[in-house]
Structures are given as C-alpha cells and as structure tokens.
Enzyme design. Structure first.
Site, PDB file in Angstrom:
ATOM      1  CB  THR A 154       2.388   7.791  -2.181  1.00  0.00           C
ATOM      2  OG1 THR A 154       2.005   6.842  -3.186  1.00  0.00           O
ATOM      3  CG2 THR A 154       3.854   7.590  -1.851  1.00  0.00           C
ATOM      4  CB  SER A 155       0.492   2.891  -0.999  1.00  0.00           C
ATOM      5  OG  SER A 155       0.929   2.798  -2.340  1.00  0.00           O
ATOM      6  CG  HIS A 182      -9.270  -9.159  -8.314  1.00  0.00           C
ATOM      7  ND1 HIS A 182      -8.986  -7.881  -7.936  1.00  0.00           N
ATOM      8  CD2 HIS A 182     -10.532  -9.132  -8.802  1.00  0.00           C
ATOM      9  CE1 HIS A 182     -10.025  -7.098  -8.197  1.00  0.00           C
ATOM     10  NE2 HIS A 182     -10.973  -7.833  -8.723  1.00  0.00           N
TER      11      HIS A 182
END
Length: 594
Positions: free
Chosen positions: A528-529, A19
């Site tokens: 934040t992203s 992943h």
C-alpha cells in the site's frame, strides 16, 4: 546548458490549475521523467503550476530550462473559461466579461513564463486529447480505439478516438453537463466523501452492499442504444459548491446525504454498490460504441473514471477488445504525459517512442549516501547500514515481514500516478488475520473497510489469482484463487487489485518478494502507498521518516538502511514531538534542522 544537445526535441508536459498538477519530460520522444507537484509541496492534490516538479524532472533528465524546446499545456484555457463563464454567469458580480476572460485565460501561459521561467514555444492541447494521447501514445499499439471518461475537460466529458500509427484523432464526444464522472462524484459527495478524492472509497465500499438502489440510479442517466448518454438534470446542480445534487436527488434515492466522518451504515454500502453497478453498465456501453467507431482489436483508456479498477476488469473480461491498455496515471496528472506526446507529434510528425509504457518509476531518487548523511545528522545510533550488502539487507527485511512486522519501504525512483508500486510502499505479510485492520487503524489512520493490494512475483501470479496477463500498475481487480489464506489482501467479495512484479521492471522490490517467498512459500506481499490519510505519498527520506515516526510502522527501510521502531533514539522522538511545521514547508524545515 547540457554538454551535448539531446537527440530530438525536449518537450515538457504540464497539467495544473484544477487538482493534482504534474510535469512530464520527453526527450526525443522518450519519456524520461514525470512527477506530481503534491509530492514536493506536501499539499494533497496541489493544483498550482508545478514549479518543484518541473525543476526535479529537468534535473532527473540532466537538462535545464534552456534545453527545453516546447512546453505543452494539457487543456485549452479559453474553451475551459467559456464553460466556466456559462456555468457561473448568474453568480458573477458586475464585471466586464471580456476583462475577466483575458485575465484568466492567459494564466497558464503567464505562469509558464513567470513561474517556470520558460519563454519559448507553448502548445495548447485539449483536455481529452491529452487524456487520449496519454493512453494511445504509451500503449505500444500500432492502432487502437481510444476511450476517455472523466468529470469534465473544457466541454467534453467523454470522448471516443482512433489511433493509427503516428496519428490520433477524437471522433465523437459527450459534452457537459452530461458526465459519468460527475454522476459518480455527485453520489460520492452524497455518501459523505470528498469529491475528487473519495471516489475510490466508494468503489471500495461497494462490495459490502447490495444494488437495491440501482433502478433509482439508472433514472439519473439515460444510456442510448448507440452508447451515448444524458443525465436527468433535474437531479443535479453543478454550479452549487455545497453539493452537486438537488433536493430531488435525496427524494429519489430515499437516502439523506451522509455527514462526513459519521458512521457508515448499510444503506450507504447499498447506494455505493448501486452506483458501481450502473457505472460498470454504462462503461461497457461506451466500450461497445468505441468498437463500432474503431474496429480495432485494441482499446486504450484514460480519464479519472478509467481508474475504476472493478469496471476495468469487466471491460477486459466482457468487452469486445482483445487487448486493453489503461494509462497508469489516468487522471489529470497523466494529462501532462499526453500533452507532451501531442506536442512531440506536432513538432516531428511522428509519435513518441512506440514501445509500451512498462514502468511508472519516473520520479526522483535519493541515493544511499544522501540517506546516510541524513541519518548521521540525526544521530549515529538507531539504524543498520547495509550499503554494498543487498542480499543481507533483503534477508533482514524479509525476516521482519515474515515475523509480522509492517515495513515502510523507500527505494529508487518515485512512482508517477496514484499507486505505490514498490518504491514508496508500506509492506506486510498478506497472511496475517489482523493485518488489514491494524494497518488501516494505526498505520494508515483511515477507514476500516478500505482494502489493500497484493504485489506478486509475475511468474507465480496465476497460482494465486484468476489473472492470465500482466498487471504491473494495479489497474484491475481479479478473483483470489490462492491455496493460501490471504485475508489481508482479499476484499470482502473475494477480489484483489493485483500488481505483478518482475525483476526487469522492479529490481530490488522483486528480489525482496522472492526472499520473502523463500522463507514463507508465499510469493506475494501486501503493498500500500507510503503515506498517512490525507497526505501525499512520501517523496524524500525526511518525508518517510516523518511518516514512520507519526504512525505505527514497525520498521523503516531507507535505501540501504534499516531502522527498527524499538531502536529509534530518544533524540529522534524528542525532535519530532515539537511543533510540526505546515505540510508545505516541513521537508525543507526538517532538512534545515538536521
């Protein structure tokens, strides 16, 4: 070919086939580019051979595949397949094991050749050595103890190592199926969150609970006096794809598995807190063993469990080391950095450039002129052009933040690692009473309990946080001690996951926070992203535009351009209201439409 041969070998590190695949490029031992494949394909945690990231990183470095001296792969596929066969043998069909072995173990080399187009030297680096190298060789330390902890590599799940100048050796390990990472993942699944994705949600949920299940969780793992550990395997079945816990696990805990997306109850908060407490205790024992094995003042950490920021804070405060470096991309993507570093050392006999990694801004950039062409193709109205006028741009954005607007911020090179650090970020005023709930509900479209991080001017950090050292990558929590009320970035336990921002490392982002401070006497912003729930962080201006239009972000800043929601042309909204293509093709398709 490049016009001039690079000084020193060109080494490409690759992580793939589990992943979050990624690529990293070292030129003469200097890290010049790194990127996650998911950012290009828009497939969350894309596991495929990172073809797009490979091409982008070479472009960023001014190289072609013909310039590459060596590709390093981040784990040994033969050893990994050995474990996989051991795990799956009862479930395999009637197939010759040697044929299956040859087919799968050759996949990385085959795809490096056929997918990446590279037919030269390939170095295979063990998984945990890749993790260890991603920490030690980028730490800046001349010597260090090294600790890696994750779910599983080939067979190892935890390793202890020793770094001395150019040399790095692993000196001890815990092997599968005994794994702290798999313990955490098993209970993550039990709590109804996605394994390999929801572990950080469990960490965020933990402060809402009490550790009343800690003794039960301690029955799952036996930590010996020497710092090694074993799991009680009666409670685990790692071969079961439907869930890694046996029925005995629910009986022990007295908590039934939570149905994903169902209501989170207090019992789930308490179980999360209990798991977090036991994880911290175990990691402290592993760190103590690292000190006994390598009596250095320095500790390097990597592996997915090293992204447990609450545990890292306890290691910094309570552990036996004076200085701790955690690789910002501590998960499997960061294995590409470590594999490249090991290959460089094998080729040259020397470690990569011995300076500490100061920036994770290693991905592609999209210059303002490219953004201009995109916006003009979409329609000439609806945006403000600040090219050549950065002070005015920063004034405009700081005014919007001070007015309570939520801003999508896109500038410069993309971050490498799981954190947005001021290049692909959503920003807001941290003082807003309802800001956190609003961003969770209508911007990020995610669970209400999830906390947000502050980005603070480094020279002002100690005024607002109990933090006496730099924290440029959001890798640990600390206590909020600010005289300001900061509800949007203060978690329920009074902590925050801080990013310290400097002008040298962060440039325009630093200057934006300074402009916000000049208006508000608040030298920090919520950071934040820039993504919606279940999607990768945005990569291109088109990705940012789509995220802006699909969410309740008030204002989008694309390099030197500002787009306010109230001025978005109807043609843009009409264009978006059509059928959105699959994530894996959306950016290319939209570019074609524009």
């Amino acid at each position: 070919m490049t016009a001039h041969r690079p000084d020193g070998p060109v080494v490409v590190g690759i992580s793939a086939h589990f992943h979050d695949s990624a690529c990293a490029v070292l030129v003469g031992g200097r890290l010049v580019a790194a990127a996650h494949e998911e950012r290009f394909t828009r497939v969350k945690q894309d596991p495929g051979m990172p073809r797009a990231a490979f091409r982008a990183c070479l472009r960023q470095a001014g190289l072609t595949v013909a310039d590459v001296d060596c590709v390093a792969y981040y784990e040994d596929p033969v050893k990994k397949l050995d474990r996989q066969l051991w795990m799956a043998l009862p479930h395999l069909p009637d197939i010759r094991p040697d044929a299956f072995f040859r087919l799968d173990a050759d996949r990385p080399r085959r795809e490096i050749r056929e997918v990446l187009g590279f037919d030269g030297r390939v170095e295979i680096v063990d998984h945990h050595l890749s993790h260890a190298a991603s920490a030690y060789y980028y730490s800046g330390f001349a010597d260090a103890a090294v600790l890696t902890v994750d779910a599983v590599g080939e067979w190892a799940t935890t390793t202890w190592g020793r770094g001395t100048e150019d040399e790095l050796d692993l000196v001890a390990e815990v092997q599968f199926p005994h794994s702290l990472g798999l313990l955490y993942s098993t209970l993550t699944g039990h709590l109804g969150f996605e394994v390999n994705e929801g572990e950080y949600k469990v960490m965020g949920l933990a402060p809402y609970g009490e550790p009343r299940f800690a003794d039960a969780v301690r029955q799952l793992i036996d930590v010996a006096a020497d710092g090694t550990f074993t799991l009680d395997l009666a409670y685990f079945d790692f071969r079961n794809p439907a869930g890694m816990g046996t029925p005995k696990l629910a009986d022990l805990l007295g908590v039934a598995p939570r149905v994903p997306e169902s209501e989170i109850e207090q019992v789930h908060c308490d179980l999360a807190r209990s798991l977090q407490v036991v994880t911290e205790e175990t990691l402290l024992a592993l760190v103590d063993r690292a000190k006994r094995l390598t009596p250095s003042d320095n500790l390097c950490m990597a592996g997915g469990v090293a992204l447990n920021v609450v545990a890292v804070r306890r290691i910094v405060e309570e552990g036996p080391f004076s200085d701790v470096f955690v690789q910002p991309a501590a998960g499997d993507a960061g294995g590409s950095l470590g594999a490249a570093a090991v290959a460089h050392q094998r080729l040259t006999g020397r470690r990569p450039t011995p300076a500490r990694m100061r920036s994770a801004l290693l991905g592609p950039a999209h210059p303002a002129d490219e953004v201009a062409r995109l916006l003009e193709a979409a329609g000439r109205d609806g945006f403000l052009d600040f090219r050549g006028r950065e002070p005015e741009l920063l004034d405009a954005v700081a005014d919007r933040l001070a007015a309570g607007k939520v801003v999508g911020w896109f500038h410069g090179r993309m971050e490498f690692g799981p954190r947005a650090l001021g290049s692909r970020s959503i920003l807001a005023d941290p003082r807003g009473a309802d800001t956190r709930d609003r961003i969770n509900a209508v911007v990020k479209l995610r669970e209400a309990f999830r906390p947000f991080a502050p980005a603070v001017l480094a020279e002002r950090a100690e005024e607002h946080f109990r933090l006496d050292h730099e924290s440029p990558f959001m890798l640990e929590t600390c206590e909020v001690v600010s005289p300001l009320d900061l509800p949007a970035i203060t978690h329920v336990d009074g902590s925050a996951r801080v990013q310290t921002v400097t002008e040298a490392a962060n440039g325009r982002f630093y200057r934006l926070i300074r402009a916000f401070d000049e208006r508000t006497d608040c030298p920090l912003v919520l950071n934040t992203s820039f993504n919606l729930r279940g999607e990768p962080i945005v990569h291109t201006p088109v990705d940012a535009m789509l995220c802006f239009l699909r969410s309740a972000i008030d204002c989008l800043v694309l390099e030197d351009f500002v787009i306010d929601r109230g001025t978005v042309p109807e043609s843009w909204l009409t264009w978006f209201e059509g059928t959105v293509p699959p994530r894996s093709t959306v950016s290319d398709t939209v570019y074609t439409l524009l």
